[in-house]
Design a protein around this motif. Structure first.
Motif, short mmCIF file in Angstrom:
data_model
loop_
_atom_site.label_atom_id
_atom_site.label_comp_id
_atom_site.label_asym_id
_atom_site.label_seq_id
_atom_site.Cartn_x
_atom_site.Cartn_y
_atom_site.Cartn_z
N LEU A 191 10.90 0.22 13.00
CA LEU A 191 12.22 0.10 12.38
C LEU A 191 12.28 0.65 10.96
CD1 LEU A 191 13.50 -3.38 13.66
CD2 LEU A 191 14.22 -1.09 14.36
N PRO A 192 11.32 0.35 10.07
CA PRO A 192 11.43 0.93 8.71
C PRO A 192 11.39 2.45 8.70
CG PRO A 192 9.88 -0.91 8.74
CD PRO A 192 10.19 -0.60 10.15
N VAL A 193 10.61 3.04 9.58
CA VAL A 193 10.53 4.51 9.62
C VAL A 193 11.85 5.10 10.09
CG1 VAL A 193 9.32 6.46 10.64
CG2 VAL A 193 8.06 4.40 10.04
N LEU A 194 12.43 4.53 11.14
CA LEU A 194 13.71 5.01 11.63
C LEU A 194 14.82 4.81 10.61
CD1 LEU A 194 13.60 3.73 15.34
CD2 LEU A 194 13.20 6.05 14.51
N ALA A 195 14.81 3.66 9.94
CA ALA A 195 15.84 3.39 8.93
C ALA A 195 15.73 4.36 7.76
CB ALA A 195 15.72 1.95 8.44
N ALA A 196 14.51 4.64 7.32
CA ALA A 196 14.33 5.56 6.20
C ALA A 196 14.80 6.96 6.55
CB ALA A 196 12.86 5.59 5.78
N TYR A 197 14.52 7.41 7.77
CA TYR A 197 14.94 8.76 8.15
C TYR A 197 16.46 8.83 8.34
CZ TYR A 197 15.15 13.25 10.46
OH TYR A 197 15.45 14.54 10.78
N ILE A 198 17.07 7.78 8.90
CA ILE A 198 18.52 7.79 9.10
C ILE A 198 19.24 7.79 7.75
CG2 ILE A 198 20.45 6.44 9.98
CD1 ILE A 198 18.66 5.58 12.28
N VAL A 199 18.76 7.00 6.81
CA VAL A 199 19.42 6.89 5.51
C VAL A 199 19.31 8.20 4.72
CG1 VAL A 199 19.35 5.71 3.27
CG2 VAL A 199 19.19 4.39 5.38
N PHE A 200 18.12 8.82 4.75
CA PHE A 200 17.87 10.01 3.93
C PHE A 200 17.88 11.29 4.75
CE2 PHE A 200 15.73 6.50 1.68
CZ PHE A 200 16.38 6.59 0.45
N VAL A 258 0.83 -1.21 0.00
CA VAL A 258 0.00 0.00 0.00
C VAL A 258 0.86 1.26 0.00
CG1 VAL A 258 -1.70 1.32 1.32
CG2 VAL A 258 -1.96 -1.15 1.08
N VAL A 259 1.81 1.33 0.92
CA VAL A 259 2.64 2.53 1.03
C VAL A 259 3.55 2.68 -0.18
CG1 VAL A 259 4.41 3.67 2.41
CG2 VAL A 259 2.53 2.49 3.54
N GLY A 260 4.12 1.58 -0.68
CA GLY A 260 4.98 1.66 -1.85
C GLY A 260 4.24 2.14 -3.09
N GLY A 261 3.06 1.55 -3.34
CA GLY A 261 2.27 1.98 -4.50
C GLY A 261 1.78 3.40 -4.39
N PHE A 304 5.88 9.18 3.38
CA PHE A 304 6.11 7.82 3.89
C PHE A 304 5.75 7.72 5.36
CE2 PHE A 304 9.05 4.87 6.01
CZ PHE A 304 8.68 3.68 5.40
N LEU A 305 6.15 8.72 6.14
CA LEU A 305 5.83 8.71 7.57
C LEU A 305 4.32 8.77 7.80
CD1 LEU A 305 8.55 11.16 8.95
CD2 LEU A 305 8.56 8.68 9.01
N GLY A 306 3.64 9.66 7.06
CA GLY A 306 2.21 9.79 7.24
C GLY A 306 1.43 8.58 6.78
N GLN A 307 1.83 7.98 5.66
CA GLN A 307 1.11 6.83 5.13
C GLN A 307 1.43 5.56 5.92
OE1 GLN A 307 2.14 6.67 0.98
NE2 GLN A 307 1.18 8.62 0.51
N TRP A 308 2.64 5.41 6.39
CA TRP A 308 3.00 4.22 7.16
C TRP A 308 2.26 4.17 8.50
CZ3 TRP A 308 6.18 0.20 5.69
CH2 TRP A 308 6.55 -0.71 6.69
N ASN A 309 2.05 5.33 9.12
CA ASN A 309 1.39 5.40 10.42
C ASN A 309 -0.11 5.67 10.31
OD1 ASN A 309 3.87 5.07 11.82
ND2 ASN A 309 4.32 7.24 11.56
N PHE A 311 4.98 -5.55 22.08
CA PHE A 311 6.11 -4.64 21.98
C PHE A 311 7.05 -5.05 20.85
CE2 PHE A 311 4.87 -3.24 26.23
CZ PHE A 311 5.13 -1.88 26.14
N ALA A 312 7.19 -6.33 20.62
CA ALA A 312 8.01 -6.78 19.49
C ALA A 312 7.40 -6.33 18.16
CB ALA A 312 8.16 -8.30 19.53
N GLY A 313 6.09 -6.45 18.03
CA GLY A 313 5.43 -5.97 16.82
C GLY A 313 5.51 -4.46 16.69
N LEU A 314 5.46 -3.75 17.81
CA LEU A 314 5.58 -2.30 17.77
C LEU A 314 6.96 -1.88 17.27
CD1 LEU A 314 4.43 0.50 18.48
CD2 LEU A 314 5.31 0.17 20.80
N VAL A 315 7.99 -2.55 17.73
CA VAL A 315 9.35 -2.23 17.28
C VAL A 315 9.51 -2.58 15.79
CG1 VAL A 315 11.80 -2.74 17.61
CG2 VAL A 315 10.30 -2.49 19.58
N MET A 316 8.88 -3.67 15.35
CA MET A 316 8.93 -4.02 13.93
C MET A 316 8.32 -2.90 13.08
SD MET A 316 7.82 -8.03 13.83
CE MET A 316 8.73 -9.27 14.74
N ALA A 317 7.25 -2.31 13.56
CA ALA A 317 6.60 -1.23 12.81
C ALA A 317 7.43 0.05 12.82
CB ALA A 317 5.21 -0.96 13.38
#
Length: 306
Positions: A283-292, A105-108, A232-237, A275-281
């Motif tokens: 990680l992609p947002v943190l990784a995207a912001y750190i990279v870019f 969904v977010v990618g498309g 990406f942040l708005g659509q992911w959350n 909490f494990a599922g929360l961290v999974m959700a």
């Protein structure tokens, strides 16, 4: 013959020392006020960083604990790393399926938003035609329209189009939701780009389409990355739109999956898996912001530089 004596000049007052740049050196009072302001601003930034980082670190730390340790010692470090929390959340709680649906969904929607938004922003920024400003302010007005007021009519529109409870229907809604801010942001960015490059391309015989995709769009890369990160942040959350328009269990996204995981067990909630599922959700947002991160800053400041 009389000799005239030149009167001796009084002791000259030494001139103030001038810095190499030609300016006057800062006074001690101004210097002390600047230091106090610097310490105060740094203190506020440190407190803000602690308020933001501490909940993230606590969530990561809690995701490796068992349920008993979460309630008995919530602020202590985990005695052992329970990686089965992550595997249980990934497999038994269907986080893998929710993760895949969210990526689709977010990618498309992100690709569609950037393509359509950049094309509309380029036309509004570089071409003058009747109704240009009206269309621009129409997009700007879309940013101030509350989504909650559009949920009921949006539900019926999507249902009449046969797109309710579908992945591609949610993609189209996300694109429409993100277009106003994207057009507003990129219009200002395209206006700051030099027009001489596009004029040289037209002289060489390039069409408007070729000039846009091969010349202007690569030049707008910092702006595209910046607005892409925000979208990406708005659509992911996003939680409200998929909850109303996507009620099928197999098509749920991560935000719906986390809510389902928290209420599925009732009073026997799997807190460690949650909490494990929360961290999974996260990680992609943190990784995207750190990279870019650098591209986001350069994209936000590029419009102010010529």
């Amino acid at each position: 013959m009389k000799t005239t004596e030149t009167p001796t000049a009084p002791d000259a007052v030494p001139a103030p020392r001038v810095s190499k740049e030609g300016g006057r050196p800062p006074r001690p009072k101004e210097k002390s006020e600047g230091q106090v302001l610097n310490v105060f601003s740094h203190g506020i930034l440190i407190v803000w960083a602690i308020l933001v980082v501490m909940p993230l670190l606590w969530a990561v730390m809690t995701s490796f604990k068992d349920d008993a340790s979460i309630f008995n010692s919530p602020w202590s470090l985990p005695t052992s790393l329970n990686f089965d929390n992550w595997s249980r959340a990934w497999s038994q709680a269907n986080m893998a399926n929710y993760f895949l649906n969210t990526i689709l969904v977010v990618g498309g929607s992100l690709i569609g938003t950037l393509v359509l938004g950049s094309m509309a922003a380029y036309v509004l920024a570089r071409f003058e035609f009747p109704g240009n400003r009206f269309l621009y302010y129409l997009f700007v007005g879309g940013m101030s329209f509350p989504v909650m007021l559009a949920l009921v009519p949006l539900f019926y529109v999507v249902n009449n189009m046969g797109l309710l409870n579908t992945i591609h229907g949610l993609i189209l809604v996300y694109i429409a939701y993100s277009l106003p801010f994207t057009v507003f942001f990129l219009t200002s960015f395209f206006r700051s780009l030099p027009s001489s490059v596009a004029e040289a391309a037209f002289v060489d015989g390039a069409t408007h389409t070729r000039t846009f995709f091969q010349i202007m769009l690569p030049m707008a890369r910092p702006g595209l990355i910046s607005v892409g990160i925000f979208n990406f942040l708005g659509q992911w959350n996003q939680y409200m739109l998929p909850t109303v328009l996507n009620s099928e269990p197999e098509n749920r996204v991560l935000t719906q999956g986390l809510v389902q995981l928290s209420v599925s067990q009732g009073y026997k909630g799997d807190w460690s898996g949650l909490f494990a599922g929360l961290v999974m959700a996260m990680l992609p947002v943190l990784a995207a912001y750190i990279v870019f991160q650098r591209q986001v800053v350069s994209g936000l400041t590029a419009g102010a530089l010529k």
